[in-house]
Design a protein around this motif. Structure first.
Motif, PDB file in Angstrom:
ATOM      1  N   ILE A  90       0.840  -1.208   0.000  1.00  0.00           N
ATOM      2  CA  ILE A  90       0.000   0.000   0.000  1.00  0.00           C
ATOM      3  C   ILE A  90       0.869   1.249   0.000  1.00  0.00           C
ATOM      4  O   ILE A  90       0.629   2.205  -0.756  1.00  0.00           O
ATOM      5  N   ALA A  91       1.924   1.225   0.809  1.00  0.00           N
ATOM      6  CA  ALA A  91       2.822   2.377   0.902  1.00  0.00           C
ATOM      7  C   ALA A  91       3.468   2.644  -0.453  1.00  0.00           C
ATOM      8  O   ALA A  91       3.551   3.801  -0.897  1.00  0.00           O
ATOM      9  N   VAL A  92       3.925   1.570  -1.109  1.00  0.00           N
ATOM     10  CA  VAL A  92       4.575   1.729  -2.420  1.00  0.00           C
ATOM     11  C   VAL A  92       3.582   2.286  -3.434  1.00  0.00           C
ATOM     12  O   VAL A  92       3.888   3.221  -4.185  1.00  0.00           O
ATOM     13  N   VAL A  93       2.372   1.732  -3.424  1.00  0.00           N
ATOM     14  CA  VAL A  93       1.353   2.188  -4.374  1.00  0.00           C
ATOM     15  C   VAL A  93       1.031   3.660  -4.128  1.00  0.00           C
ATOM     16  O   VAL A  93       0.949   4.460  -5.076  1.00  0.00           O
ATOM     17  N   LEU A  94       0.882   4.020  -2.856  1.00  0.00           N
ATOM     18  CA  LEU A  94       0.582   5.413  -2.521  1.00  0.00           C
ATOM     19  C   LEU A  94       1.717   6.327  -2.965  1.00  0.00           C
ATOM     20  O   LEU A  94       1.495   7.414  -3.513  1.00  0.00           O
ATOM     21  N   LEU A  95       2.964   5.850  -2.766  1.00  0.00           N
ATOM     22  CA  LEU A  95       4.140   6.646  -3.148  1.00  0.00           C
ATOM     23  C   LEU A  95       4.149   6.868  -4.652  1.00  0.00           C
ATOM     24  O   LEU A  95       4.361   7.993  -5.138  1.00  0.00           O
ATOM     25  N   VAL A  96       3.890   5.785  -5.402  1.00  0.00           N
ATOM     26  CA  VAL A  96       3.863   5.874  -6.869  1.00  0.00           C
ATOM     27  C   VAL A  96       2.763   6.813  -7.306  1.00  0.00           C
ATOM     28  O   VAL A  96       2.970   7.696  -8.158  1.00  0.00           O
ATOM     29  N   LEU A  97       1.574   6.646  -6.718  1.00  0.00           N
ATOM     30  CA  LEU A  97       0.441   7.509  -7.052  1.00  0.00           C
ATOM     31  C   LEU A  97       0.791   8.963  -6.754  1.00  0.00           C
ATOM     32  O   LEU A  97       0.523   9.860  -7.549  1.00  0.00           O
ATOM     33  N   TYR A  98       1.397   9.163  -5.607  1.00  0.00           N
ATOM     34  CA  TYR A  98       1.764  10.528  -5.178  1.00  0.00           C
ATOM     35  C   TYR A  98       2.716  11.157  -6.189  1.00  0.00           C
ATOM     36  O   TYR A  98       2.523  12.287  -6.626  1.00  0.00           O
ATOM     37  N   CYS A  99       3.753  10.413  -6.605  1.00  0.00           N
ATOM     38  CA  CYS A  99       4.719  10.910  -7.583  1.00  0.00           C
ATOM     39  C   CYS A  99       4.016  11.177  -8.902  1.00  0.00           C
ATOM     40  O   CYS A  99       4.220  12.199  -9.546  1.00  0.00           O
ATOM     41  N   PHE A 100       3.149  10.235  -9.310  1.00  0.00           N
ATOM     42  CA  PHE A 100       2.419  10.345 -10.571  1.00  0.00           C
ATOM     43  C   PHE A 100       1.578  11.610 -10.593  1.00  0.00           C
ATOM     44  O   PHE A 100       1.626  12.383 -11.540  1.00  0.00           O
ATOM     45  N   ILE A 101       0.825  11.811  -9.489  1.00  0.00           N
ATOM     46  CA  ILE A 101      -0.036  12.990  -9.389  1.00  0.00           C
ATOM     47  C   ILE A 101       0.816  14.243  -9.329  1.00  0.00           C
ATOM     48  O   ILE A 101       0.524  15.244  -9.983  1.00  0.00           O
ATOM     49  N   ASP A 102       1.904  14.173  -8.604  1.00  0.00           N
ATOM     50  CA  ASP A 102       2.795  15.307  -8.438  1.00  0.00           C
ATOM     51  C   ASP A 102       3.339  15.743  -9.809  1.00  0.00           C
ATOM     52  O   ASP A 102       3.382  16.924 -10.117  1.00  0.00           O
ATOM     53  N   ILE A 103       3.748  14.745 -10.613  1.00  0.00           N
ATOM     54  CA  ILE A 103       4.309  15.042 -11.916  1.00  0.00           C
ATOM     55  C   ILE A 103       3.264  15.714 -12.802  1.00  0.00           C
ATOM     56  O   ILE A 103       3.545  16.719 -13.457  1.00  0.00           O
ATOM     57  N   HIS A 104       2.060  15.198 -12.794  1.00  0.00           N
ATOM     58  CA  HIS A 104       1.021  15.698 -13.695  1.00  0.00           C
ATOM     59  C   HIS A 104       0.432  17.013 -13.250  1.00  0.00           C
ATOM     60  O   HIS A 104       0.076  17.827 -14.087  1.00  0.00           O
ATOM     61  N   ILE A 105       0.343  17.201 -11.927  1.00  0.00           N
ATOM     62  CA  ILE A 105      -0.233  18.442 -11.428  1.00  0.00           C
ATOM     63  C   ILE A 105       0.821  19.513 -11.297  1.00  0.00           C
ATOM     64  O   ILE A 105       0.630  20.626 -11.746  1.00  0.00           O
ATOM     65  N   GLY A 106       1.960  19.068 -10.711  1.00  0.00           N
ATOM     66  CA  GLY A 106       3.017  20.008 -10.410  1.00  0.00           C
ATOM     67  C   GLY A 106       3.681  20.419 -11.693  1.00  0.00           C
ATOM     68  O   GLY A 106       3.935  21.533 -12.047  1.00  0.00           O
TER      69      GLY A 106
END
Ligand code: ZN
Length: 106
Positions: A90-106
């Motif tokens: 779950i932590a890894v998935v959340l981390l990946v999601l976080y990076c993914f969202i960060d890249i697309h939003i940020g």
């Protein structure tokens, strides 16, 4: 036939376990019919056997209890392991999601 108490006591364990010959059995039963002390001897043998058997049962129950306890411990360990790996995933998935969202939003 008259046999002595000594002979009967020699044969009693066999009689008790039911492994003596029919003739010996008959002789012993005839003797026991009129000899209280040999009857007591046989009774004591029966009591001993019961005690030994219940002790055996007790230790078997103990062994089963120990085994199931060990099994429970093993189950707990694997359950903990499973929970640990689930958390990591779950932590890894959340981390990946976080990076993914960060890249697309940020
Ligand atoms: Zn006797």
């Amino acid at each position: 036939m008259n046999i002595s108490c000594e002979i009967v006591r020699d044969l009693l364990p066999l009689y008790h376990d039911g492994v003596c010959s029919n003739d010996s059995k008959k002789m012993i039963e005839e003797h026991l019919a009129h000899c209280e002390s040999c009857k007591d001897e046989l009774k004591a043998m029966n009591d001993d056997t019961i005690i030994v058997r219940s002790e055996q049962n007790l230790s078997e129950a103990d062994a089963v209890k120990k085994l199931s306890k060990r099994w429970e411990k093993g189950m707990m360990k694997s359950a903990l392991k499973g929970a640990f790996f689930t958390l990591i995933t779950i932590a890894v998935v959340l981390l990946v999601l976080y990076c993914f969202i960060d890249i697309h939003i940020g």
